[in-house]
Scaffold this motif. Structure first.
Motif, PDB file in Angstrom:
ATOM      1  N   ASP A 130     -11.671  -0.712  -1.501  1.00 38.91           N
ATOM      2  CA  ASP A 130     -10.946   0.354  -2.207  1.00 38.91           C
ATOM      3  C   ASP A 130      -9.848  -0.181  -3.106  1.00 38.91           C
ATOM      4  O   ASP A 130      -8.802   0.454  -3.296  1.00 38.91           O
ATOM      5  N   GLU A 154     -17.004  10.684  -8.682  1.00 39.61           N
ATOM      6  CA  GLU A 154     -16.216   9.538  -8.240  1.00 39.61           C
ATOM      7  C   GLU A 154     -16.386   8.336  -9.164  1.00 39.61           C
ATOM      8  O   GLU A 154     -16.006   7.223  -8.803  1.00 39.61           O
ATOM      9  N   ARG A 176     -11.855  11.779  -4.647  1.00 38.52           N
ATOM     10  CA  ARG A 176     -10.774  11.020  -5.269  1.00 38.52           C
ATOM     11  C   ARG A 176     -10.660   9.587  -4.767  1.00 38.52           C
ATOM     12  O   ARG A 176      -9.962   8.778  -5.379  1.00 38.52           O
ATOM     13  N   ASP A 234     -13.094   6.886  -4.319  1.00 40.54           N
ATOM     14  CA  ASP A 234     -13.685   5.934  -5.259  1.00 40.54           C
ATOM     15  C   ASP A 234     -13.265   6.226  -6.692  1.00 40.54           C
ATOM     16  O   ASP A 234     -13.156   5.302  -7.503  1.00 40.54           O
ATOM     17  N   GLY A 277     -10.338   7.042  -7.689  1.00 35.87           N
ATOM     18  CA  GLY A 277      -9.060   6.375  -7.887  1.00 35.87           C
ATOM     19  C   GLY A 277      -9.160   4.869  -7.962  1.00 35.87           C
ATOM     20  O   GLY A 277      -8.225   4.198  -8.414  1.00 35.87           O
ATOM     21  N   VAL A 278     -10.301   4.324  -7.525  1.00 32.84           N
ATOM     22  CA  VAL A 278     -10.540   2.885  -7.644  1.00 32.84           C
ATOM     23  C   VAL A 278     -11.250   2.577  -8.950  1.00 32.84           C
ATOM     24  O   VAL A 278     -10.943   1.602  -9.637  1.00 32.84           O
ATOM     25  N   ASP A 292      -8.137   4.227 -13.707  1.00 31.50           N
ATOM     26  CA  ASP A 292      -6.692   4.069 -13.504  1.00 31.50           C
ATOM     27  C   ASP A 292      -6.178   5.214 -12.648  1.00 31.50           C
ATOM     28  O   ASP A 292      -6.439   6.382 -12.937  1.00 31.50           O
ATOM     29  N   ILE A 293      -5.441   4.867 -11.597  1.00 28.75           N
ATOM     30  CA  ILE A 293      -5.022   5.890 -10.641  1.00 28.75           C
ATOM     31  C   ILE A 293      -4.149   6.953 -11.290  1.00 28.75           C
ATOM     32  O   ILE A 293      -4.104   8.101 -10.831  1.00 28.75           O
ATOM     33  N   SER A 294      -3.464   6.616 -12.392  1.00 35.95           N
ATOM     34  CA  SER A 294      -2.629   7.603 -13.079  1.00 35.95           C
ATOM     35  C   SER A 294      -3.460   8.717 -13.698  1.00 35.95           C
ATOM     36  O   SER A 294      -2.944   9.805 -13.997  1.00 35.95           O
ATOM     37  N   GLN A 295      -4.752   8.458 -13.905  1.00 32.47           N
ATOM     38  CA  GLN A 295      -5.626   9.458 -14.523  1.00 32.47           C
ATOM     39  C   GLN A 295      -6.252  10.421 -13.519  1.00 32.47           C
ATOM     40  O   GLN A 295      -6.831  11.435 -13.911  1.00 32.47           O
ATOM     41  N   VAL A 296      -6.153  10.108 -12.214  1.00 32.12           N
ATOM     42  CA  VAL A 296      -6.827  10.925 -11.201  1.00 32.12           C
ATOM     43  C   VAL A 296      -6.311  12.368 -11.171  1.00 32.12           C
ATOM     44  O   VAL A 296      -7.115  13.302 -11.111  1.00 32.12           O
TER      45      VAL A 296
END
Length: 539
Positions: free
Chosen positions: A169, A281, A303, A305, A307-308, A311-315
């Protein structure tokens, strides 16, 4: 505290439960207690921590509407035992409860690593070798280099230098440096180190992966799901609408199986194909979201996979845009992964987790999902009670505020059939202060349409089709009730029948007002033609 199965002598273990008629629940379970369900559906993953019949009963009464069976873990024997338990308990509680199978998909994993694992150090090189049987270290250019096996044979051909290679992850991060297809090796450099163990997932967010969305193992699970009458089937790592359509087409062809093999299949009625849940995902799925939502029956914002892979800021933005697409195209949406992750160990969630659950509901999610929290966590019932309380509070806040959104965009300006009745019913319900909407929805279609109009009051959906009743549970606010339509087929007779039933169930009380939707003859698929205002009288 919940008693463990090994400590009870008066309750059969989950392993022994096969016939729902023979099931006995312990004295800590009150069978007459109605479930305390929020309008937003709660999905709970069943596993070792939640498979005992007493625990399943308490989870349903605490607010679970759908149980998730994760095909990434456990055997078919495990899933069959748990399915029998859920079906048996739901029958005892007289509460339709859906079961969703979750296909593993083409998950790329690290191969075998000797225990207790190998530490990857930042700045050092690692060789990924798909053909290796076990992880080891080798001398390479005068240095000791870790060699990792992988389950994905095409990795060396599809990962290019400069691409990110993420393990566990994203806790371990590497960059591809060079590849040697002739030797079947990919050289990577570790940027963030950590301990790698057998079976950890590998994410390749920048690489174009050719692996099929449905693996050979997945097809085995699909056949098992059809044979055992699961109510929903989730497809992992979706990239395009064609992958969803492939599974839907296959499921349509499987509906002719022998339905006499099991009671829960034989009562299926006219509901044949299992609805498909498309799990979003991967970034490619986000880019193709409109087409995927159109093709799928239900959408899941997975969320973990996601978020991996991006970019986590885009989740957060992706979550909102996916839910908005579902609202636009009138499809239910589940928000999943790490919603109350702290409660795997702790008896209380963090404030941020509580806000996350609430914000998913404010965004318009139809359902919210628990994974490890109920599958292996220490407090499976408490975590569901906590999630339901957060949902209840969020829904009360929504009910007091302005309308969140209008009807699905695809229907605006062109209402017909049930959508037109639902549009009118919403304003009738508001004007008379209705406490609920009741409809006869034989195949579940009317209930699904009503759910999309955001009534913020329960939608009681009657049907004589057991499987259709379970499948409509995924829709926000829908409470299915299995019943036999009046012999006369007359709407007035059904309303009288519903009046008695809803008061006896505690879903209404004398003096409450409701909007009743049905057609003549009551119980016939597609026969939805009328709206009636009803005031409940003593049963």
């Amino acid at each position: 505290m919940q008693a463990q199965a090994t400590q009870r002598s008066d309750v059969p273990s989950a392993q022994k439960v096969a016939d729902p008629a023979m099931m006995v629940l312990g004295p800590s379970v009150n069978i007459a207690q109605p479930p305390a369900r929020a309008l937003t559906r709660i999905v709970a993953t069943i596993g070792p921590a939640s498979e005992h019949p007493d625990t399943v009963a308490k989870l349903i009464q605490a607010g679970v509407s759908i149980f998730r069976f994760n095909f990434s873990h456990g055997s078919f024997e495990d899933h069959k035992r748990r399915l029998d338990t859920v079906r048996g308990v739901a029958k005892l509680l007289r509460t339709p409860t859906a079961c969703m199978g979750d296909l593993q998909g083409p998950k790329i994993r690290v191969g075998k690593v000797p225990s207790p694992g190998i530490e990857l150090v930042a700045g050092r090189d690692v060789i990924i070798r798909p053909g290796a049987e076990v992880a080891t270290t080798e001398s390479w250019s005068g240095e000791q280099v870790v060699v990792l096996p992988t389950t994905y044979k095409q990795l060396v051909d599809e990962v290019e230098p400069g691409h990110r290679v993420l393990i566990n992850d994203g806790l371990i991060r590497m960059l591809a440096v060079a590849r040697a297809p002739d030797r079947g090796e990919l050289l990577c450099r570790v940027t963030v180190g950590g301990l790698v163990t057998s079976g950890k997932g590998i994410n390749l967010p920048q690489s174009q992966i050719s692996a099929k969305a449905i693996t050979d193992k997945d097809w085995e699970c699909v056949h098992w799901a059809v044979e055992h009458g699961l109510d929903l089937l989730a497809l992992s790592f979706v990239r395009t609408a064609d992958e969803v359509l492939e599974l839907k087409h296959a499921l349509s062809g499987m509906c002719s199986i022998d339905r006499t093999k099991a009671d829960h299949v034989a009562d299926a009625g006219g509901a044949s194909r299992i609805p498909v849940v498309a799990k979003i995902e991967k970034p490619q799925a986000v880019n193709n979201i409109e087409e995927i939502v159109e093709a799928a029956d239900v959408i899941m914002v997975a969320r973990g996979d996601l978020g991996v892979e991006m970019d986590i800021s885009q989740v957060p933005v992706a979550q909102k845009s996916i839910i908005a697409s579902c609202q636009h195209l009138a499809k239910p949406c589940i928000v999943a992964t790490q919603m109350l992750e702290t409660m795997v160990e702790s008896a209380t969630p963090t404030r941020a987790e509580a806000s996350d659950v609430g914000n998913a509901i404010f965004d318009g999610a139809d359902a919210i999902m628990l994974s490890a929290e109920t599958a292996t966590g220490k407090h499976p019932v408490l975590v569901v009670e906590t999630m339901r309380r957060i949902a209840d509070t969020a829904e009360s806040f929504i009910a007091k505020g302005p309308e969140r959104h209008g009807p699905p965009t695809r229907w605006r300006g062109s209402f017909d059939g049930v959508a037109a009745l639902a549009h009118g019913a919403k304003y009738v319900a508001k004007d008379i202060g209705a406490s609920l909407i009741a409809c006869w929805s034989e195949s579940g279609g009317a209930a699904r349409v009503l759910s999309m109009f955001d009534f913020n009051i329960p939608i009681i959906a009657y049907s004589s089709d057991v499987r259709a009743s379970r499948r409509m549970i995924v829709n926000r606010g829908v409470i299915p009730i299995v019943a036999t339509p009046p012999a006369s087929g007359i709407v007035a007779d059904w309303i009288e029948q519903a009046n008695r039933d809803l008061i006896q169930r505690g879903l209404a009380k004398p003096g409450d007002r409701a909007v009743m939707i049905a057609g003549k003859p009551v119980g016939q698929v597609g026969a939805v033609q009328a709206i009636v205002i009803h005031m409940f009288t003593p049963a």
